[in-house]
Design a protein around this motif. Sequence first.
Motif, PDB file in Angstrom:
ATOM      1  N   THR A  18       0.774  -1.247   0.234  1.00 44.43           N
ATOM      2  CA  THR A  18       0.077  -0.013   0.093  1.00 44.43           C
ATOM      3  C   THR A  18       0.864   1.329   0.046  1.00 44.43           C
ATOM      4  N   GLY A  19       2.236   1.136  -0.216  1.00 47.52           N
ATOM      5  CA  GLY A  19       3.023   2.257  -0.135  1.00 47.52           C
ATOM      6  C   GLY A  19       3.493   2.891   1.191  1.00 47.52           C
ATOM      7  N   ASP A  20       3.472   2.039   2.283  1.00 45.39           N
ATOM      8  CA  ASP A  20       3.880   2.562   3.645  1.00 45.39           C
ATOM      9  C   ASP A  20       5.527   2.880   3.324  1.00 45.39           C
ATOM     10  N   GLN A  21       6.068   2.346   2.287  1.00 47.54           N
ATOM     11  CA  GLN A  21       7.655   2.460   2.541  1.00 47.54           C
ATOM     12  C   GLN A  21       7.871   3.925   1.804  1.00 47.54           C
ATOM     13  N   PHE A  22       7.121   4.668   1.370  1.00 47.56           N
ATOM     14  CA  PHE A  22       7.323   5.913   0.895  1.00 47.56           C
ATOM     15  C   PHE A  22       6.742   7.188   1.781  1.00 47.56           C
ATOM     16  N   LYS A  23       6.221   6.770   2.838  1.00 46.91           N
ATOM     17  CA  LYS A  23       5.568   7.671   3.719  1.00 46.91           C
ATOM     18  C   LYS A  23       6.796   8.461   4.424  1.00 46.91           C
ATOM     19  N   PRO A  24       6.811   9.795   4.600  1.00 45.46           N
ATOM     20  CA  PRO A  24       7.917  10.619   5.090  1.00 45.46           C
ATOM     21  C   PRO A  24       8.603  10.036   6.392  1.00 45.46           C
ATOM     22  N   GLU A  25       7.766   9.581   7.377  1.00 42.59           N
ATOM     23  CA  GLU A  25       8.175   9.121   8.787  1.00 42.59           C
ATOM     24  C   GLU A  25       9.084   7.912   8.263  1.00 42.59           C
ATOM     25  N   PHE A  26       8.784   6.925   7.355  1.00 43.88           N
ATOM     26  CA  PHE A  26       9.764   5.848   7.305  1.00 43.88           C
ATOM     27  C   PHE A  26      10.815   6.110   6.448  1.00 43.88           C
ATOM     28  N   LEU A  27      10.840   7.252   5.316  1.00 41.94           N
ATOM     29  CA  LEU A  27      12.019   7.606   4.674  1.00 41.94           C
ATOM     30  C   LEU A  27      13.010   8.440   5.707  1.00 41.94           C
ATOM     31  N   ALA A  28      12.555   8.834   6.689  1.00 39.72           N
ATOM     32  CA  ALA A  28      13.414   9.547   7.558  1.00 39.72           C
ATOM     33  C   ALA A  28      14.202   8.478   8.222  1.00 39.72           C
ATOM     34  N   ILE A  29      13.937   7.163   8.247  1.00 40.32           N
ATOM     35  CA  ILE A  29      14.718   6.212   8.768  1.00 40.32           C
ATOM     36  C   ILE A  29      15.621   5.540   7.792  1.00 40.32           C
ATOM     37  N   SER A  30      14.617   5.018   6.698  1.00 36.86           N
ATOM     38  CA  SER A  30      15.349   4.359   5.654  1.00 36.86           C
ATOM     39  C   SER A  30      15.056   5.307   4.244  1.00 36.86           C
ATOM     40  N   PRO A  31      15.965   5.937   3.727  1.00 32.38           N
ATOM     41  CA  PRO A  31      15.928   6.766   2.440  1.00 32.38           C
ATOM     42  C   PRO A  31      15.967   5.994   1.251  1.00 32.38           C
ATOM     43  N   ASN A  32      16.219   4.743   1.567  1.00 29.98           N
ATOM     44  CA  ASN A  32      16.087   4.116   0.226  1.00 29.98           C
ATOM     45  C   ASN A  32      14.648   3.149   0.036  1.00 29.98           C
ATOM     46  N   ASN A  33      13.859   3.578   0.999  1.00 25.22           N
ATOM     47  CA  ASN A  33      12.466   2.971   1.207  1.00 25.22           C
ATOM     48  C   ASN A  33      12.395   1.273   1.111  1.00 25.22           C
ATOM     49  N   ARG A  34      13.381   0.901   1.808  1.00 21.79           N
ATOM     50  CA  ARG A  34      13.495  -0.494   1.936  1.00 21.79           C
ATOM     51  C   ARG A  34      13.641  -0.989   3.237  1.00 21.79           C
ATOM     52  N   MET A  35      13.193  -2.255   3.321  1.00 22.50           N
ATOM     53  CA  MET A  35      13.501  -3.001   4.854  1.00 22.50           C
ATOM     54  C   MET A  35      14.808  -3.912   4.555  1.00 22.50           C
ATOM     55  N   PRO A  36      15.209  -4.162   5.926  1.00 25.24           N
ATOM     56  CA  PRO A  36      15.038  -3.802   7.046  1.00 25.24           C
ATOM     57  C   PRO A  36      15.589  -2.381   7.449  1.00 25.24           C
ATOM     58  N   ALA A  37      15.159  -1.662   8.640  1.00 26.42           N
ATOM     59  CA  ALA A  37      15.732  -0.565   9.056  1.00 26.42           C
ATOM     60  C   ALA A  37      15.569  -0.580  10.352  1.00 26.42           C
ATOM     61  N   ILE A  38      16.344  -0.313  11.635  1.00 25.03           N
ATOM     62  CA  ILE A  38      16.032  -0.269  13.041  1.00 25.03           C
ATOM     63  C   ILE A  38      16.210   1.096  13.493  1.00 25.03           C
ATOM     64  N   VAL A  39      15.638   1.236  14.660  1.00 26.73           N
ATOM     65  CA  VAL A  39      15.839   2.658  15.494  1.00 26.73           C
ATOM     66  C   VAL A  39      16.140   2.096  16.910  1.00 26.73           C
ATOM     67  N   ASP A  40      17.188   2.280  17.170  1.00 25.47           N
ATOM     68  CA  ASP A  40      17.821   1.975  18.647  1.00 25.47           C
ATOM     69  C   ASP A  40      17.783   3.284  19.550  1.00 25.47           C
ATOM     70  N   PRO A  41      16.569   3.226  20.546  1.00 24.11           N
ATOM     71  CA  PRO A  41      16.598   4.276  21.329  1.00 24.11           C
ATOM     72  C   PRO A  41      17.934   4.656  22.375  1.00 24.11           C
ATOM     73  N   ASP A  42      18.639   3.608  22.359  1.00 21.96           N
ATOM     74  CA  ASP A  42      19.898   3.580  23.313  1.00 21.96           C
ATOM     75  C   ASP A  42      21.128   3.741  22.461  1.00 21.96           C
ATOM     76  N   GLY A  43      21.082   4.973  21.605  1.00 29.16           N
ATOM     77  CA  GLY A  43      22.144   4.556  20.543  1.00 29.16           C
ATOM     78  C   GLY A  43      23.357   5.208  21.168  1.00 29.16           C
TER      79      GLY A  43
END
Length: 213
Positions: A18-43
């Motif tokens: 449905t195109g969730d990979q192109f949403k701005p909030e995901f592109l901010a994490i994964s600019p290539n609009n691909r999975m996987p991507a992670i966010v480590d809150p304790d970086g």
Amino acid sequence: MLEECRLPYIMKPVNIATGDQFKPEFLAISPNNRMPAIVDPDGPGGRPISVFESGAILQYLGRKTGKFYPADERGRTAVEEWLFWQMGGLGPMAGQAHHFRIYAPEKLQYAIDRYTNEVHRLFGVMNIRLKDRPFLAGKYSIADMACVGWVSRWERQGQDINEFPRLKRWLETVMARPAVERGMKLRVEEASKVDMKDPNVQALLFRQRARTA
């Protein structure tokens, strides 16, 4: 890797149909609009960090935990050789084999043969490598984790794993690890309902061109 290291995590599915990979909030994490991507809150420095690309994620987690990624230069180099071998070879070639064998709207025999043969060659490279060692870099590492998902789909790539006895032994050994079993069982129910032959889905997945903004 998360299961092997017993790191707590929350899996957040991205609906690529449905195109969730192109949403701005995901592109901010994964600019290539691909999975996987992670966010480590304790970086680093106690602040969150996002990481995209599976190889980069594995290296990051290896450095963070000190597991499955050697600290000595010789051992680390061996792991990185096979990690990058997967990123630049096995993954892309197996992915293309999947596409032209299963998803392409028309059967292009040249493309099917090209990528099926290349995966066969790469399986042979692994089979030779495993002649005198149990794992790709000697000890079990992030290189094995990077490769096992692709090799486990050998049938979809038009291969016969029995042609590669050492690779088959490696695959069975890795797949039998409890952490790998747990990771492989993770499934997104909605993903199994995606109609890959739907023209709208195919347009989202296979006919994207550059976006200017």
